[in-house]
Structures are given as C-alpha cells and as structure tokens.
Design an enzyme around this catalytic site. Structure first.
Site, short mmCIF file in Angstrom:
data_model
loop_
_atom_site.label_atom_id
_atom_site.label_comp_id
_atom_site.label_asym_id
_atom_site.label_seq_id
_atom_site.Cartn_x
_atom_site.Cartn_y
_atom_site.Cartn_z
N GLY A 94 3.88 6.16 -9.88
CA GLY A 94 2.69 6.13 -10.72
C GLY A 94 2.38 4.71 -11.15
O GLY A 94 2.58 3.74 -10.41
N SER A 95 1.90 4.56 -12.38
CA SER A 95 1.42 3.26 -12.85
C SER A 95 2.52 2.22 -13.04
O SER A 95 2.22 1.04 -13.23
CB SER A 95 0.64 3.44 -14.16
OG SER A 95 -0.53 4.19 -13.93
N THR A 96 3.80 2.63 -13.00
CA THR A 96 4.87 1.62 -13.08
C THR A 96 4.87 0.74 -11.83
O THR A 96 5.56 -0.29 -11.80
CB THR A 96 6.25 2.28 -13.25
OG1 THR A 96 6.49 3.16 -12.14
CG2 THR A 96 6.33 3.06 -14.55
N MET A 97 4.08 1.11 -10.83
CA MET A 97 3.98 0.32 -9.60
C MET A 97 3.01 -0.84 -9.77
O MET A 97 3.08 -1.84 -9.01
CB MET A 97 3.50 1.23 -8.46
CG MET A 97 3.47 0.59 -7.10
SD MET A 97 5.14 0.22 -6.50
CE MET A 97 4.75 -0.72 -5.03
N LYS A 98 2.14 -0.79 -10.74
CA LYS A 98 1.06 -1.77 -10.86
C LYS A 98 1.53 -3.22 -11.04
O LYS A 98 0.90 -4.14 -10.52
CB LYS A 98 0.12 -1.37 -11.99
CG LYS A 98 -0.70 -0.12 -11.65
CD LYS A 98 -1.48 0.42 -12.83
CE LYS A 98 -2.21 1.71 -12.44
NZ LYS A 98 -2.84 2.37 -13.59
#
Length: 606
Positions: free
Chosen positions: A305-309
């Site tokens: 999820g957004s922890t990849m950004k």
C-alpha cells in the site's frame, strides 16, 4: 546230539589255566587310552586358550561389551543482553532389552505402573520387539521419575541420559527461535538455521554391561564429546516483549486475523524484535498448528500500500526531476482516469508538492511521479532496495516477495506499484527498506546475530535519503495520516499504508491490511519499526488508526530502554504544544480528530 564242552587245558604240573586276556595285558591299554584323552583335553584347552582366544574373546565382548553414546548439551541461546532464551535441561530416557524383560514377565505390571502405561499394552509392545536388543519405553523423563523406574532393578531396563530444550520466554520468542525435536535437533527458526553450531557432536565410549544390562566398567573412550556452542542474538528480550504485548492487544481489540512487527537497529541492521501472531508455545509444540508456527514477518508477503510511496519518491528525487518542493503535481479533485482505469484519492488535494504527496498519501500524485520516470530506472530503484530479493537474513523459509521484471511492466502496473499494488513484500523487507533510508541510503542485510559482520552498500545518494526522511516527518504532523504515531519528546518519520487484501481473481472489498512503517528519532535515526495487521474488523482498518498506535507504544518504550536521547523536547505537534509547568501532559499523544480524519482519507482504492 550232545554239545561238547571245552575243558581248561592242563599245565605240566597238572594245573589248569585261562586262555583269555589277563589284567596285566589290559593295563597298558587303559593307560594308553587315558594318555590319549589327556592329550586331547590339553590340545583342546590349548586351542581354546591360545589358538582361538581372540575369537572367543570377541564373542564374549559381543555379548557384554557395548559402544554407547555420550550425550552433549545443546548450546544456550542468549538475547543481546545475556538473558537466556533457549536452554537445555538434563533428562533420562528409559530403554529396554525386550527379550530380557519378557523373561521376567512377572515384573511387567510393576514396570508399567511406574511408567504410567497399561501392562497389556507394554507387554505387547515388548513382544513385537522381542528380537531387538534395544527399545525406548519412555523418552525424556525427569531424573526423579526415571530414578523410580530404575529402582525396580528389572533385568533389561536401563536409563539413558538425554537433553530437552526449554524456552523461558515461551510464545513471546517462539517464531524467532523455532524449536527442536525429541532428539534435540532444530526443526524451525534459528534452532534450525544454526543447528550445526548449537548441536555439538555426541561422544562415544565402550562399556561392559552385566546380564542385567547394567554398566559395570568403562573400557575406553572412542570419541570425545563436543558440546554445542552458545549463540548470542541481536534480539532484545525487553523490546520483544513490548512488541508482543502491544501487537497482541491491538489484534484482539480490532479482531484482526493476524499481525507482525519488526524492529531494526538502523546503524547495524540488527533485528531487535520480531513478533508474529497468532503464536504458539515452543515448550508444547504438539499443541500447535502449522499456521500458528509460521513466522509471518519473513514468510508471508503483503502488498505494501502507501508505505511504498517513499521508494517511488526516492526514484523521483534520484532522477533529478523532482525536489521535495517542486514541481507541483496536479491531483485534481481526487479522481484520475488513466488508460481506462480509475485511480483515486479519498479527498480532493489539488496541487501538491512531492512532500505533500507523502503527507496526504496521494495515490494520484505517486502514480504521476512514477509514470514521468523511465520504467527501467524505477524498476532498478525498487530492486536496489531489495524488493523481489531475499534479505539474506538466513532465516529458514524466508520469502523473496514478488516484483515483476521491469521490461514487462505495463504503464498501469507502473502506476499502481507507485502506491503499493502489484508487488509483494515481507514485513522484514519493508523494514529493511526504511532502515536504508534512515541510514543515509546505506543498506545492511538484516541479521539475528549480535555484532555480526554485516557489510553495507550505498543504495541511493545520502542527500536523497535524508530528504525523504524529512518529508516523512510531515506524515506524523497535523494534517498527516499518522498523528497517532507521535512519541513524546521524539521526532517521528513514517508512512501509513492501507491496502485491499488480494483474493483469487482480484481484491476483497471489505478486507484490508493496515500498515505503518516508521523511523525514530527522525533527526538522528536509531530505530525502524514496521507493523502489519491483517484484516482488522473493529475500530477502523486504516494504517494510521490501527497500526500507528502500536508503533507509538512499542517504540516509546524501546527508546527509553535503549536510553536514546530525546531530539524533540518542548514540541508537540497535535493541537500545538501541550505543556504544563514545562512538562508534557501524559505519556501518549492526545487524540487528534483532524489527524484521525486524515488517516481515514488515505487513498486505498485502485
């Protein structure tokens, strides 16, 4: 016709004498026979005592001389502070020579009673093994219980010393340590990974045993025993317990399926804590299931999820096309159609800087940044952070995750990977990626061994890594999605993540993974923590609401235990300063409705 009888012949003197053998004539014959028999006995004795001495000696030895194993203790496993996590305790196994025990069948009931076995079953067990010279009756009894069995003095019953593994921390460290089998060989976890180091090598000796099976003499040592070597882990038992307690509490509170947490030392890559739930008791392995024994922090993968950004942003900044503040990215009203697919944020953010993309967790912004970059460059950046590769921690069964080869990416796949869909990571891989950013772009392979020689390599430029950490600080400030991750007196950099769970043929509509990855203290990074909670059902499912509070509680305690100096005294982001006579009010951040609202606006939809 009358039979004519013979009459003795007369001698010249008129006396009659016998014509048969006389005693004088028989004597030499008897003496000859005796001499011959004596010679035969002497010859036979010479043959037995001299000629065939070795043969018969070997036959006797085969019946009474035995080579027995000298058991050795398995090495102790310690935490980084010298606290024992796994120890070996001496036990006694009861063995039998089945034939000898059956020859004393009247003693079987007493033996069975002492062993706690049904007498008929014990007799049948012995009868099935009557041709053998060895059989176990009971493994790993306490020395006191075994002493009572041996005191019966039943022929053919013996005691054999062994060792049994004991884990003082029980289920708290179960997944890291693993467990051993009844023969004291590692089966899972670090017990398996370091089995050769811990197990040692049993010795051997020759002994003479009497007909009762008792050892009466040690003849010689065949092989010297080599005890197992001890192992000192990087795990801190205190931090491990904190992580276990808080993660368990949140999983129960949110009625989630499972969860995991990893804490790394930024400067060394040492794993200070690794927790997976549900768990099991390694002291009673037979009461657990394979699912409970799985270490989800290294074997299970999740779409981040957004922890990849932040890693997408690392590619953007490294390309030279972006800085933390320019150029602006138009995220519009929260909906963007790309190649027939809808990418959306849960709120209209309009024009955002790259920092704002992280602060607001904009899917649209991350996708547009990624699509503006060369596909090969983005792919190589992700690979450099270890995605799609094993972390080389050495943990048995570690997953490599999944990252599709860059040349096969479609544009829409490149867009969705930017905000954490279409690739899979383990919690350990994600933690190692954040640790690389925290250590000025330097990557260490995660290790479970304290003081391990752990070569490092530069992944991204130090300036890029440091800028991203500063950008991530805004995520925990007012308006960010992770205000519940704030820690009193310490600056926190981090990122929330909320992703639909993948199912066969697509994604589940009402099942989510809640994530948070954070760095503390943000100005001088020391620790990285990652929390993953799968399918929370009560109290929300967003990473900022479910996982960030676990990070806050665990890392707050860990910083105190490690005596890490505060870097943020006098500042409190949520609602402004919260000071009373110069001191912070309470030990935890106050509730921030605005921050909670921001967490719930985190983009999770594809």
């Amino acid at each position: 016709m009358k039979r004519r009888e013979r009459t003795p012949a007369k001698s010249a003197g008129g006396r009659r004498h016998s014509t048969g053998p006389s005693a004088r004539r028989r004597m030499p014959l008897v003496v000859g026979l005796l001499v011959l028999a004596s010679t035969g006995l002497v010859a036979r004795a010479f043959d037995l005592q001299v000629v065939q001495k070795q043969f018969y000696q070997n036959q006797a030895d085969a019946r009474f001389l035995r080579e027995v194993k000298i058991p050795v203790s398995r090495g102790t496993i310690f935490d980084r502070n010298g606290e024992p996590l796994a120890v070996s305790t001496p036990m006694v196994s009861i063995t039998a020579v089945p034939g000898e025990v059956l020859d004393n069948a009247d003693r079987i009931p007493a033996l069975a009673q002492t062993l706690g076995i049904d007498p008929d079953q014990l007799k049948q067990y012995l009868e099935r093994r009557s041709t053998r010279e060895f059989a176990y009756l009971r493994r790993q009894m306490s020395p006191e219980a075994a002493k009572a069995v041996l005191a019966l003095d039943i022929p053919g019953i013996n005691g054999q010393r062994e060792y049994k593994r004991y884990y003082p921390s029980g289920d708290v460290t179960a997944h890291v340590l693993g467990f051993t089998n009844i023969d004291d060989h590692g089966q899972e976890g670090l017990e398996l990974a370091f089995d050769g180091w811990l197990a040692g090598k049993p010795g051997a000796k020759r002994v003479i045993r009497d007909r009762m099976g008792h050892t009466v003499e040690d003849v010689e040592q065949v092989r010297a025993p080599q005890p197992g070597k001890s192992l000192t882990l990087s795990i801190d038992r205190r931090i491990q317990f904190l992580a276990y307690s808080e993660l368990k509490s949140q999983i129960e509170k949110s009625q989630a399926d499972s969860g995991s947490m990893v804490i790394l030392d930024v400067a060394t890559g040492e794993i200070l804590a690794m927790v997976s739930l549900p768990t099991f008791n390694p002291n009673a392995v037979n009461d657990s299931t394979p699912a409970e024994r799985r270490n989800r922090a290294v074997t299970d993968v999740v779409e981040p999820g957004s922890t990849m950004k932040p890693f997408t942003m690392a590619a953007g900044l490294s390309s030279g096309k972006y800085t933390p503040t320019t150029p602006l990215i138009d995220t519009g009203k929260g909906v963007w159609y790309f190649q027939g697919h809808k990418i959306r944020d849960d709120t209209a953010n309009g024009m955002l800087t790259p920092t704002g993309v992280l602060t607001k967790s904009s899917n649209i912004g991350a996708a547009k940044i990624s699509l503006s970059l060369d596909t090969k460059f983005v792919y190589e950046t992700y690979r450099a952070f270890g995605f799609g590769n094993s972390t080389e921690s050495g943990f048995p069964g570690e997953s490599s995750g999944y990252l599709k080869i860059g040349r096969d990416w479609r544009p829409f796949e490149q867009a969705t990977m930017a905000f954490g869909y279409g690739l899979n990571l383990t919690p350990l891989q994600l933690a190692n990626g954040y640790a690389t950013l925290a250590d000025h772009g330097v990557m260490h392979s995660p290790t479970f061994i304290k003081g391990d020689d752990n070569p490092a390599r530069q992944i991204v430029a130090p300036q890029v890594a440091d800028e991203i950490v500063k950008m991530l600080e805004t995520v925990t400030e007012p308006g960010g999605t992770a205000t519940r991750a704030q820690i009193a007196n310490y600056s926190v950099a981090g990122k929330t993540g909320t992703a639909h769970q993948a199912t066969a043929g697509g994604y589940a509509k009402n099942a989510y993974n809640a994530l948070f990855a954070g760095i503390v203290p943000a100005t001088h990074p020391r620790l990285v923590g990652v929390v993953v909670i799968k399918n929370p059902r009560v109290g929300g499912y967003f990473g900022g609401l479910v996982s960030a509070p676990v990070f806050q509680k665990v890392m707050s305690g860990a910083l105190r235990l490690l005596d890490v100096p505060p870097d943020n005294i006098g500042r409190w982001y949520v609602g402004g300063p919260k000071m009373s006579n110069g001191s912070l009010v309470g030990n935890a951040p106050p509730r921030d409705p605005a921050g909670d609202a921001a967490a719930m606006r985190e983009g999770v939809a594809l």
